[in-house]
Design an enzyme around this catalytic site. Structure first.
Site, PDB file in Angstrom:
ATOM      1  N   CYS A  52       0.881  -1.170   0.000  1.00 23.32           N
ATOM      2  CA  CYS A  52       0.000   0.000   0.000  1.00 23.32           C
ATOM      3  C   CYS A  52       0.915   1.215   0.000  1.00 23.32           C
ATOM      4  CB  CYS A  52      -0.852   0.049   1.271  1.00 23.32           C
ATOM      5  SG  CYS A  52      -1.848  -1.413   1.532  1.00 23.32           S
ATOM      6  N   ARG A 101       1.206   1.704  -5.993  1.00 22.22           N
ATOM      7  CA  ARG A 101       1.410   0.738  -4.911  1.00 22.22           C
ATOM      8  C   ARG A 101       0.095   0.106  -4.443  1.00 22.22           C
ATOM      9  NH1 ARG A 101       6.181   0.942  -2.298  1.00 22.22           N
ATOM     10  NH2 ARG A 101       5.210   0.065  -0.444  1.00 22.22           N
ATOM     11  N   TRP A 144      -3.937  -1.440  -1.146  1.00 23.65           N
ATOM     12  CA  TRP A 144      -3.947  -2.673  -1.942  1.00 23.65           C
ATOM     13  C   TRP A 144      -4.370  -3.729  -0.928  1.00 23.65           C
ATOM     14  CZ3 TRP A 144      -3.627  -4.542  -6.745  1.00 23.65           C
ATOM     15  CH2 TRP A 144      -3.320  -5.884  -6.913  1.00 23.65           C
ATOM     16  N   ASN A 150       1.143   0.132   6.100  1.00 26.35           N
ATOM     17  CA  ASN A 150       1.503  -0.647   4.920  1.00 26.35           C
ATOM     18  C   ASN A 150       2.235  -1.871   5.425  1.00 26.35           C
ATOM     19  OD1 ASN A 150       2.500  -1.624   2.458  1.00 26.35           O
ATOM     20  ND2 ASN A 150       4.284  -0.286   2.562  1.00 26.35           N
ATOM     21  N   GLY A 151       1.759  -3.067   5.047  1.00 25.08           N
ATOM     22  CA  GLY A 151       2.405  -4.303   5.493  1.00 25.08           C
ATOM     23  C   GLY A 151       1.356  -5.300   5.945  1.00 25.08           C
ATOM     24  N   GLU A 204       7.079 -21.396 -19.182  1.00 19.54           N
ATOM     25  CA  GLU A 204       7.044 -20.017 -18.680  1.00 19.54           C
ATOM     26  C   GLU A 204       8.179 -19.179 -19.283  1.00 19.54           C
ATOM     27  OE1 GLU A 204       4.911 -18.279 -17.443  1.00 19.54           O
ATOM     28  OE2 GLU A 204       5.894 -16.615 -16.444  1.00 19.54           O
ATOM     29  N   LYS A 229       7.545 -15.795 -21.458  1.00 20.64           N
ATOM     30  CA  LYS A 229       8.151 -14.505 -21.071  1.00 20.64           C
ATOM     31  C   LYS A 229       8.846 -13.886 -22.275  1.00 20.64           C
ATOM     32  CE  LYS A 229       6.567 -13.474 -18.265  1.00 20.64           C
ATOM     33  NZ  LYS A 229       5.571 -14.255 -17.622  1.00 20.64           N
ATOM     34  N   GLU A 234       6.158 -12.937 -25.339  1.00 20.47           N
ATOM     35  CA  GLU A 234       5.132 -11.907 -25.135  1.00 20.47           C
ATOM     36  C   GLU A 234       5.712 -10.494 -25.088  1.00 20.47           C
ATOM     37  OE1 GLU A 234       2.931 -12.119 -21.424  1.00 20.47           O
ATOM     38  OE2 GLU A 234       4.680 -12.873 -20.366  1.00 20.47           O
ATOM     39  N   HIS A 241       9.942 -36.141 -32.404  1.00 17.85           N
ATOM     40  CA  HIS A 241       8.698 -36.560 -33.066  1.00 17.85           C
ATOM     41  C   HIS A 241       8.171 -35.476 -33.996  1.00 17.85           C
ATOM     42  CE1 HIS A 241       8.717 -40.216 -30.763  1.00 17.85           C
ATOM     43  NE2 HIS A 241       8.972 -39.485 -29.681  1.00 17.85           N
ATOM     44  N   LYS A 283      -3.383  -6.432 -18.874  1.00 15.65           N
ATOM     45  CA  LYS A 283      -2.987  -7.044 -17.607  1.00 15.65           C
ATOM     46  C   LYS A 283      -4.066  -7.993 -17.092  1.00 15.65           C
ATOM     47  CE  LYS A 283      -0.258  -7.718 -14.160  1.00 15.65           C
ATOM     48  NZ  LYS A 283       0.830  -8.672 -14.443  1.00 15.65           N
TER      49      LYS A 283
HETATM   50  C1  F6R Z   1       1.883 -13.660 -18.832  1.00 14.66           C
HETATM   51  C2  F6R Z   1       0.694 -13.310 -18.098  1.00 14.66           C
HETATM   52  C3  F6R Z   1      -0.561 -13.988 -18.455  1.00 14.66           C
HETATM   53  C4  F6R Z   1      -1.414 -14.262 -17.204  1.00 14.66           C
HETATM   54  C5  F6R Z   1      -2.785 -14.809 -17.627  1.00 14.66           C
HETATM   55  C6  F6R Z   1      -3.627 -15.151 -16.430  1.00 14.66           C
HETATM   56  O1  F6R Z   1       3.007 -12.946 -18.400  1.00 14.66           O
HETATM   57  O2  F6R Z   1       0.708 -12.470 -17.233  1.00 14.66           O
HETATM   58  O3  F6R Z   1      -0.334 -15.154 -19.171  1.00 14.66           O
HETATM   59  O4  F6R Z   1      -0.731 -15.183 -16.417  1.00 14.66           O
HETATM   60  O5  F6R Z   1      -3.447 -13.867 -18.412  1.00 14.66           O
HETATM   61  O6  F6R Z   1      -3.887 -14.012 -15.676  1.00 14.66           O
HETATM   62  P1  F6R Z   1      -4.368 -14.112 -14.183  1.00 14.66           P
HETATM   63  O7  F6R Z   1      -3.272 -14.738 -13.408  1.00 14.66           O
HETATM   64  O8  F6R Z   1      -4.644 -12.698 -13.793  1.00 14.66           O
HETATM   65  O9  F6R Z   1      -5.602 -14.969 -14.176  1.00 14.66           O
END
Ligand code: F6R
Length: 608
Positions: free
Chosen positions: A2, A27, A75, A101-102, A481, A485, A488, A504, A603
């Site tokens: 926060c 934050r 948050w 905050n914490g 993963e 990374k 994307e 294969h 996001k």
């Molecule tokens: C990749 C990424 C996405 C999320 C996915 C699920 O870096 O961030 O692949 O992992 O969209 O999102 P959440 O976790 O918010 O359900």
């Protein structure tokens, strides 16, 4: 995570507080509040939603007169976002007010004690125990009272505190949550982070753990928890506001990668009680855990990749069958669920449309659903039967790093808990796993500090067209993963492959100079992986290997080797993913891509 601010001086406090909170909204942003003391009473306004709701409510602070005040942008951790759960929090007499905050880890115990002494709680927050504790111990001496409650609180905190009978003083204290102070417009200001104070000063004092500050309009004194005076040196900040929001890092993604050690600690430490694992929020008796016949993990993207890792960990450690599904597939495949099935939905945002639909589908079928979620009060958190929160704090970069790392930790904790209760690991094995878990934050830090080497390597591959990530078992999950990374944020085509499956079909894509990232952390599969590395290298691939310290043999087979510190076979993902995150990041930076906001992505994916 926060944001807190506080001001004492000659100016009106409220506009300064609102301005500071505006710079800290990154934050946390689910609710905000300010409290200002005008010499007669402590006026307080709090509002769910972004800061602008609070600004409108207070006419940009005009309705709260006074030159001493504290503010907070939240948050949510304990208690969903709401007006009552928003900070500040007051005692019943409205004579002490606090922003925090914490996380207070022992807040339930403290709350019970305080209720026993007649205190009434209005909110679901852990913070409210702080103000009642202060009230309980208050003897007219704020400094003494603060040190008293510090001895009783476990967890992390940065606090701003006002005592009505000390109308010219602002108090602040910290432990494991950031706090800075500086001289503002004819007064002093406290804040969680530099951006909030830059308008007023570039010379700030960083408050260290368990230090207390007493501020008046023209003085600032620092104390230890033993009430001894300390001398502190100010630090000059050269960053602009934009850089300061990112803590001096070039991008939120890099900042969030660097926040991983703390986020990981925050996620496991409240659930470790000596040599036992307590996940109260699971709300499952040992008999219920023993009666689970199948786990189904459902998620999207990186959260799904955390689930793929968890399959190996949970099956290996707790010997319980695990299915892992992409939420977008699961919701339409009419999965077989019975009363012995526990559904686990993993989601950072808690709002992902497919994951939410999967949750509802599972509940309709009568299944019990556990959410592993980062955003408190989000849809998945509200609708799941039980929620285990990851304490990653707000993640701003679209590509997840710290939330993913915390999902892994939550899943390890679950695996250890289930394994112990189901009798598939011994007491001493559990103790060893706990030791390994506690070492992860330092090991992650070590890997992050190796970033220059990875940056140099990444710079050689900015023109790559295709990259393949290969691994077996958990290393395959890490590859998934690592590959996501990279692609994307850099827009380079990349694929993750189970290494044994290459021959294969996919191996036909390997040609002179193709970059292959091979992950070799599983000792039982190491030799097999070495053969796969040789297979691709003889076809012209350039091989980057990520492996455990001591696996020197790989030097002969691969072109470039990154070593990760030793841990047990189940926790290697938490370490091996760090160089792969850094690799994706530096390729993206090198190519001049928009690292924090890659094209076509959002996001939170709230549409199907
Ligand atoms: C990749 C990424 C996405 C999320 C996915 C699920 O870096 O961030 O692949 O992992 O969209 O999102 P959440 O976790 O918010 O359900």
């Amino acid at each position: 995570m926060c944001g807190i601010v506080g001001y004492v001086g000659e100016q009106k406090a409220a506009p300064i507080l609102l301005d500071g909170l505006g710079k800290l909204e990154y934050r946390g942003y689910d609710s905000a509040g300010i409290a200002v003391y005008d010499g007669k009473k402590i006026g307080m306004k709090k509002a769910k939603g972004r800061l602008k709701v609070l600004s409108e409510l207070t006419h940009d602070g005009e309705t709260l007169p006074g030159t001493l005040g504290i503010g907070h942008t939240r948050w949510a951790t304990h208690g969903e976002p709401s007006d009552v759960n928003a900070h500040p929090h007051l005692n019943a007499e409205e004579s002490i007010v606090v922003v925090h905050n914490g996380i207070i880890e022992n807040y339930m115990k403290l709350k019970k004690k305080l209720i026993g002494r007649g205190y009434q709680f209005l909110s679901d927050t852990d913070t409210e125990v702080i103000v009642h504790l202060l009230d309980y111990y208050y003897n007219g001496n704020p400094l003494q009272t603060i040190t008293k409650i510090m001895h009783r609180m476990e967890g992390s905190y940065a606090l701003g505190i006002i005592f009505k009978d000390h109308p010219e003083e602002l108090y602040a204290v910290r432990k494991d949550s950031p706090l800075i102070v500086g001289h503002a417009k004819s007064g002093c200001i406290i804040a969680s982070d530099v951006p909030a104070v830059l308008k007023y000063t570039r010379d700030v004092y960083f408050i260290e753990n368990e230090e207390i500050v007493r501020m008046k309009k023209d003085s600032m004194e620092f104390f230890t928890v033993d009430e001894e005076v300390i001398e502190k040196e100010s630090v000059h900040i050269a960053w602009d506001v934009d850089a300061a929001e990112k803590g001096g890092y070039e991008h939120f993604m890099l900042k969030e990668m660097y926040e991983q050690p703390k986020a990981i600690t925050d996620t496991f430490s409240p659930r470790l009680k000596g040599n036992t694992i307590e996940i109260e929020e699971l709300n499952m008796s040992d008999e219920e855990i023993q009666s689970i016949r199948k786990l189904m993990i459902v998620a999207c993207g990186s959260a799904y990749h955390a689930g793929v890792t968890a399959k190996y960990v949970l099956e290996g450690m707790a010997r319980v069958p695990v299915e892992v599904d992409l939420a977008s597939e699961y919701r339409y495949r009419d999965a077989l669920i019975d009363e012995g099935t526990l559904i686990i939905i993993i989601s950072q945002s808690g709002e992902t449309a497919d994951s939410l639909a999967a949750l509802r589908e599972s509940k309709q079928k009568g299944a019990r659903v556990l959410g592993i979620v980062n955003v408190v009060g989000s849809s998945i958190a509200r609708e799941a039967d039980n929620v285990m929160y990851t304490w990653a704090g707000p993640e701003i970069a679209v590509a997840t790093t710290k939330a993913y790392s915390c999902q892994l930790i939550a899943l390890y904790l679950l695996a250890m808990k289930f394994a112990k209760v189901r009798g598939t690991i011994t007491e001493s094995e559990l103790v060893q796993y706990i030791e390994d878990l506690k070492r992860i934050p330092d090991q992650v830090e070590l890997l992050l500090n190796n970033k220059n080497r990875i940056q140099k390597f990444a710079n050689r591959y900015l023109a790559a067209r295709d990259v393949f990530f290969i691994g077996r078992g958990i290393d395959y999950a890490i590859s998934l993963e690592g590959s996501l990374k990279l692609k994307e944020i850099s827009y380079i085509h990349s694929e993750a492959y189970a290494a044994g499956e290459l021959k294969h079909g996919t191996i036909s894509l390997i040609e002179e100079g193709t970059l292959v990232a091979a992950v070799l952390t599983q000792e039982n599969l190491y030799k097999k992986m070495l053969s796969n590395v040789v297979e691709v290298r003889t076809r012209g691939a350039f091989v980057l290997a990520v492996t455990n310290e001591g696996n020197d043999q790989v030097e002969k087979a691969a072109d470039y080797v990154i070593y990760i510190p030793k841990t047990n076979q189940y926790f290697t993902n938490s370490l091996a993913i760090i160089p792969l995150q850094l690799f994706g990041y530096y390729i993206s930076v090198g190519k001049g891509c928009d690292v924090d906001k890659p094209r076509n992505l959002a996001k939170s994916v709230t549409v199907e």
